[in-house]
Each structure stands twice: as C-alpha cells, then as structure tokens.
Design a protein around this motif. Sequence first.
Motif, PDB file in Angstrom:
ATOM      1  N   LEU A 111       0.848  -1.188   0.000  1.00 56.96           N
ATOM      2  CA  LEU A 111       0.000   0.000   0.000  1.00 56.96           C
ATOM      3  C   LEU A 111       0.885   1.240   0.000  1.00 56.96           C
ATOM      4  CD1 LEU A 111      -2.551  -1.262   2.638  1.00 56.96           C
ATOM      5  CD2 LEU A 111      -2.911  -1.111   0.187  1.00 56.96           C
ATOM      6  N   SER A 112       0.521   2.215  -0.826  1.00 56.88           N
ATOM      7  CA  SER A 112       1.346   3.421  -0.950  1.00 56.88           C
ATOM      8  C   SER A 112       1.193   4.331   0.262  1.00 56.88           C
ATOM      9  CB  SER A 112       0.954   4.186  -2.212  1.00 56.88           C
ATOM     10  OG  SER A 112      -0.340   4.717  -2.049  1.00 56.88           O
ATOM     11  N   ASP A 113       2.171   5.223   0.441  1.00 50.16           N
ATOM     12  CA  ASP A 113       2.102   6.192   1.534  1.00 50.16           C
ATOM     13  C   ASP A 113       0.940   7.150   1.335  1.00 50.16           C
ATOM     14  OD1 ASP A 113       4.146   5.162   2.961  1.00 50.16           O
ATOM     15  OD2 ASP A 113       5.635   6.685   2.441  1.00 50.16           O
ATOM     16  N   ASP A 114       0.562   7.398   0.076  1.00 48.23           N
ATOM     17  CA  ASP A 114      -0.584   8.282  -0.193  1.00 48.23           C
ATOM     18  C   ASP A 114      -1.849   7.710   0.449  1.00 48.23           C
ATOM     19  OD1 ASP A 114       1.125   9.774  -1.700  1.00 48.23           O
ATOM     20  OD2 ASP A 114       0.496   8.917  -3.616  1.00 48.23           O
ATOM     21  N   LEU A 115      -2.016   6.398   0.372  1.00 46.40           N
ATOM     22  CA  LEU A 115      -3.185   5.764   0.988  1.00 46.40           C
ATOM     23  C   LEU A 115      -3.071   5.791   2.509  1.00 46.40           C
ATOM     24  CD1 LEU A 115      -5.736   3.774   0.753  1.00 46.40           C
ATOM     25  CD2 LEU A 115      -4.048   2.087   1.369  1.00 46.40           C
ATOM     26  N   LYS A 116      -1.895   5.456   3.028  1.00 48.58           N
ATOM     27  CA  LYS A 116      -1.727   5.392   4.479  1.00 48.58           C
ATOM     28  C   LYS A 116      -1.976   6.753   5.124  1.00 48.58           C
ATOM     29  CE  LYS A 116       1.554   1.618   4.257  1.00 48.58           C
ATOM     30  NZ  LYS A 116       2.970   1.264   4.392  1.00 48.58           N
ATOM     31  N   ARG A 117      -1.660   7.820   4.421  1.00 50.35           N
ATOM     32  CA  ARG A 117      -1.910   9.171   4.944  1.00 50.35           C
ATOM     33  C   ARG A 117      -3.388   9.382   5.237  1.00 50.35           C
ATOM     34  NH1 ARG A 117       2.241  13.298   3.602  1.00 50.35           N
ATOM     35  NH2 ARG A 117       0.745  14.824   4.313  1.00 50.35           N
ATOM     36  N   ARG A 118      -4.270   8.753   4.431  1.00 47.50           N
ATOM     37  CA  ARG A 118      -5.709   8.951   4.602  1.00 47.50           C
ATOM     38  C   ARG A 118      -6.206   8.395   5.939  1.00 47.50           C
ATOM     39  NH1 ARG A 118      -6.671  12.722   2.350  1.00 47.50           N
ATOM     40  NH2 ARG A 118      -8.804  12.424   2.968  1.00 47.50           N
ATOM     41  N   PHE A 119      -5.448   7.475   6.530  1.00 48.31           N
ATOM     42  CA  PHE A 119      -5.876   6.848   7.773  1.00 48.31           C
ATOM     43  C   PHE A 119      -5.390   7.611   9.008  1.00 48.31           C
ATOM     44  CE2 PHE A 119      -6.190   3.480   4.671  1.00 48.31           C
ATOM     45  CZ  PHE A 119      -7.395   2.900   5.006  1.00 48.31           C
ATOM     46  N   TYR A 120      -4.647   8.678   8.800  1.00 51.78           N
ATOM     47  CA  TYR A 120      -4.112   9.466   9.910  1.00 51.78           C
ATOM     48  C   TYR A 120      -4.673  10.874   9.883  1.00 51.78           C
ATOM     49  CZ  TYR A 120      -0.504   5.979  10.862  1.00 51.78           C
ATOM     50  OH  TYR A 120       0.151   4.837  11.193  1.00 51.78           O
ATOM     51  N   LYS A 121      -4.910  11.427  11.072  1.00 50.78           N
ATOM     52  CA  LYS A 121      -5.305  12.828  11.170  1.00 50.78           C
ATOM     53  C   LYS A 121      -4.067  13.711  11.165  1.00 50.78           C
ATOM     54  CE  LYS A 121      -8.734  15.600  13.510  1.00 50.78           C
ATOM     55  NZ  LYS A 121      -9.788  15.641  12.527  1.00 50.78           N
ATOM     56  N   ASN A 122      -2.955  13.205  11.732  1.00 48.76           N
ATOM     57  CA  ASN A 122      -1.724  13.978  11.856  1.00 48.76           C
ATOM     58  C   ASN A 122      -0.557  13.113  11.374  1.00 48.76           C
ATOM     59  OD1 ASN A 122       0.098  15.885  12.545  1.00 48.76           O
ATOM     60  ND2 ASN A 122      -0.634  16.153  14.646  1.00 48.76           N
ATOM     61  N   TRP A 123      -0.341  13.056  10.070  1.00 46.54           N
ATOM     62  CA  TRP A 123       0.615  12.124   9.467  1.00 46.54           C
ATOM     63  C   TRP A 123       2.046  12.424   9.862  1.00 46.54           C
ATOM     64  CZ3 TRP A 123       1.159   7.654   7.074  1.00 46.54           C
ATOM     65  CH2 TRP A 123       2.251   7.432   6.243  1.00 46.54           C
ATOM     66  N   TYR A 124       2.453  13.697   9.858  1.00 43.85           N
ATOM     67  CA  TYR A 124       3.872  14.015  10.027  1.00 43.85           C
ATOM     68  C   TYR A 124       4.385  13.704  11.423  1.00 43.85           C
ATOM     69  CZ  TYR A 124       2.473  18.397  12.303  1.00 43.85           C
ATOM     70  OH  TYR A 124       1.933  19.323  13.144  1.00 43.85           O
ATOM     71  N   SER A 125       3.502  13.733  12.441  1.00 43.79           N
ATOM     72  CA  SER A 125       3.976  13.440  13.801  1.00 43.79           C
ATOM     73  C   SER A 125       3.593  12.030  14.253  1.00 43.79           C
ATOM     74  CB  SER A 125       3.427  14.469  14.783  1.00 43.79           C
ATOM     75  OG  SER A 125       2.038  14.327  14.879  1.00 43.79           O
ATOM     76  N   SER A 126       3.107  11.205  13.330  1.00 44.36           N
ATOM     77  CA  SER A 126       2.719   9.840  13.699  1.00 44.36           C
ATOM     78  C   SER A 126       3.890   8.893  13.492  1.00 44.36           C
ATOM     79  CB  SER A 126       1.530   9.383  12.867  1.00 44.36           C
ATOM     80  OG  SER A 126       1.924   9.260  11.527  1.00 44.36           O
ATOM     81  N   LYS A 127       3.740   7.673  14.010  1.00 44.42           N
ATOM     82  CA  LYS A 127       4.802   6.673  13.858  1.00 44.42           C
ATOM     83  C   LYS A 127       4.657   5.881  12.566  1.00 44.42           C
ATOM     84  CE  LYS A 127       5.607   6.234  18.765  1.00 44.42           C
ATOM     85  NZ  LYS A 127       5.080   5.609  19.979  1.00 44.42           N
ATOM     86  N   LYS A 128       3.584   6.135  11.816  1.00 41.50           N
ATOM     87  CA  LYS A 128       3.351   5.523  10.496  1.00 41.50           C
ATOM     88  C   LYS A 128       3.358   3.987  10.564  1.00 41.50           C
ATOM     89  CE  LYS A 128       5.438   9.595   8.425  1.00 41.50           C
ATOM     90  NZ  LYS A 128       5.403  10.327   9.682  1.00 41.50           N
ATOM     91  N   LYS A 129       2.609   3.463  11.533  1.00 40.70           N
ATOM     92  CA  LYS A 129       2.581   2.021  11.746  1.00 40.70           C
ATOM     93  C   LYS A 129       1.395   1.342  11.065  1.00 40.70           C
ATOM     94  CE  LYS A 129       4.718   0.135  14.810  1.00 40.70           C
ATOM     95  NZ  LYS A 129       5.871  -0.764  14.721  1.00 40.70           N
ATOM     96  N   ALA A 130       0.574   2.098  10.336  1.00 36.07           N
ATOM     97  CA  ALA A 130      -0.610   1.509   9.711  1.00 36.07           C
ATOM     98  C   ALA A 130      -0.207   0.417   8.724  1.00 36.07           C
ATOM     99  CB  ALA A 130      -1.427   2.580   9.002  1.00 36.07           C
ATOM    100  N   PHE A 131      -0.862  -0.717   8.801  1.00 39.13           N
ATOM    101  CA  PHE A 131      -0.703  -1.858   7.888  1.00 39.13           C
ATOM    102  C   PHE A 131       0.653  -2.539   7.992  1.00 39.13           C
ATOM    103  CE2 PHE A 131      -4.025   0.688   5.863  1.00 39.13           C
ATOM    104  CZ  PHE A 131      -5.006  -0.264   5.734  1.00 39.13           C
ATOM    105  N   THR A 132       1.487  -2.215   8.987  1.00 44.39           N
ATOM    106  CA  THR A 132       2.790  -2.883   9.085  1.00 44.39           C
ATOM    107  C   THR A 132       2.616  -4.345   9.493  1.00 44.39           C
ATOM    108  OG1 THR A 132       2.994  -2.008  11.333  1.00 44.39           O
ATOM    109  CG2 THR A 132       4.151  -0.826   9.584  1.00 44.39           C
ATOM    110  N   LYS A 133       1.697  -4.600  10.435  1.00 47.63           N
ATOM    111  CA  LYS A 133       1.461  -5.988  10.864  1.00 47.63           C
ATOM    112  C   LYS A 133       0.803  -6.789   9.746  1.00 47.63           C
ATOM    113  CE  LYS A 133       1.159  -5.008  15.795  1.00 47.63           C
ATOM    114  NZ  LYS A 133       0.274  -4.931  16.961  1.00 47.63           N
ATOM    115  N   TYR A 134      -0.092  -6.143   8.976  1.00 50.60           N
ATOM    116  CA  TYR A 134      -0.747  -6.837   7.865  1.00 50.60           C
ATOM    117  C   TYR A 134       0.263  -7.171   6.771  1.00 50.60           C
ATOM    118  CZ  TYR A 134      -4.367  -8.093   4.528  1.00 50.60           C
ATOM    119  OH  TYR A 134      -5.151  -8.781   3.645  1.00 50.60           O
ATOM    120  N   ALA A 135       1.181  -6.230   6.474  1.00 44.54           N
ATOM    121  CA  ALA A 135       2.196  -6.466   5.449  1.00 44.54           C
ATOM    122  C   ALA A 135       3.136  -7.589   5.881  1.00 44.54           C
ATOM    123  CB  ALA A 135       2.980  -5.183   5.181  1.00 44.54           C
TER     124      ALA A 135
END
Length: 158
Positions: A111-135
């Motif tokens: 999944l691209s970072d463009d998609l993962k950004r949609r799941f965050y309200k505050n992308w730049y200060s997040s740990k960007k862990k979305a979908f890491t366990k699924y991947a």
Amino acid sequence: IMSHRKFERPRHGSLQYLPKKRTKHHRGRIRSFPKDDASQAPHLTAFMGFKAGMSHVVREIERPGSKLHKKEAVEAVTVLEAPPMVVVGIVGYVATPNGLRTLTTVWANHLSDDLKRRFYKNWYSSKKKAFTKYAKKAAEKPQEIEAEVERIKKYCQV
C-alpha cells in the motif's frame, strides 16, 4: 412573539445546508450503488467525484424556432472533480435478514504512503505504523491471505 420585527416573513434560504463553511475533507463519496447483477463479472460499479465549483461558458444555441437560435448565450456550468481511483483491497459481504454484513476484508500486499496518509489525522507526527502488521503477515504467510480470498469466493453474495 417577534420582538424586533415589524412584520412576519418567511426565512430566506434553507437551514439544511448550515453551517455554510468550507468542508474539512475534499474527497467525494459514493452515496448509492446500483443493484448488484450476479450474472456479470466483477467490475467497477461507481466512480467517486465531487463538485469543485462553478463557472460560465458562452455557447451558440441550436434551437430552431427559438428567438435565441444561432445566437450566443452565457450559461452556468458546474466543474466536477474526479480524481483517479485506486483499488487497494476487496470486501466480501454476506446477505443476512437485516441486510448485508461484512464477512472479511483483504488488502493489497503493498500500500502506498498516499493511501496510508488517509488513515491518519496527523501524518507528520505519527509513527506511520498503519498496515505494518498486515504487510508482515502477507509476507510471511501468504497462504492465509489466499484462504481469505477463497472464503470470500465461497461464502459471499456481494
């Protein structure tokens, strides 16, 4: 009792569209899907778009019998925005007496970072862990993902 008005009058404009302010999310949504035809192969049934604004055009009217025939007129036009849609997964639905119920969801492996950004309200200060366990699960045990797809094929109506 109307204390500050000399006469009664109906209000101007609908209250349905309050508050009148710019939207927080400029992404359109699909409000209704056509009835599912099981005889057809799986295909795209709707496309997301939203109204981006309005403008005007000058065009020549082709209406024989009208006094505007072969004359130019200014008309309002709506500008629609339809950004490219990307398929990122599939959802299987089971028909129940109360309507459709989600059976399972299968996401794409990458999944691209463009998609993962949609799941965050505050992308730049997040740990960007979305979908890491699924991947990780998709990389280590792809047979589990295949089993979910087979489950969708076997049990789902939509």
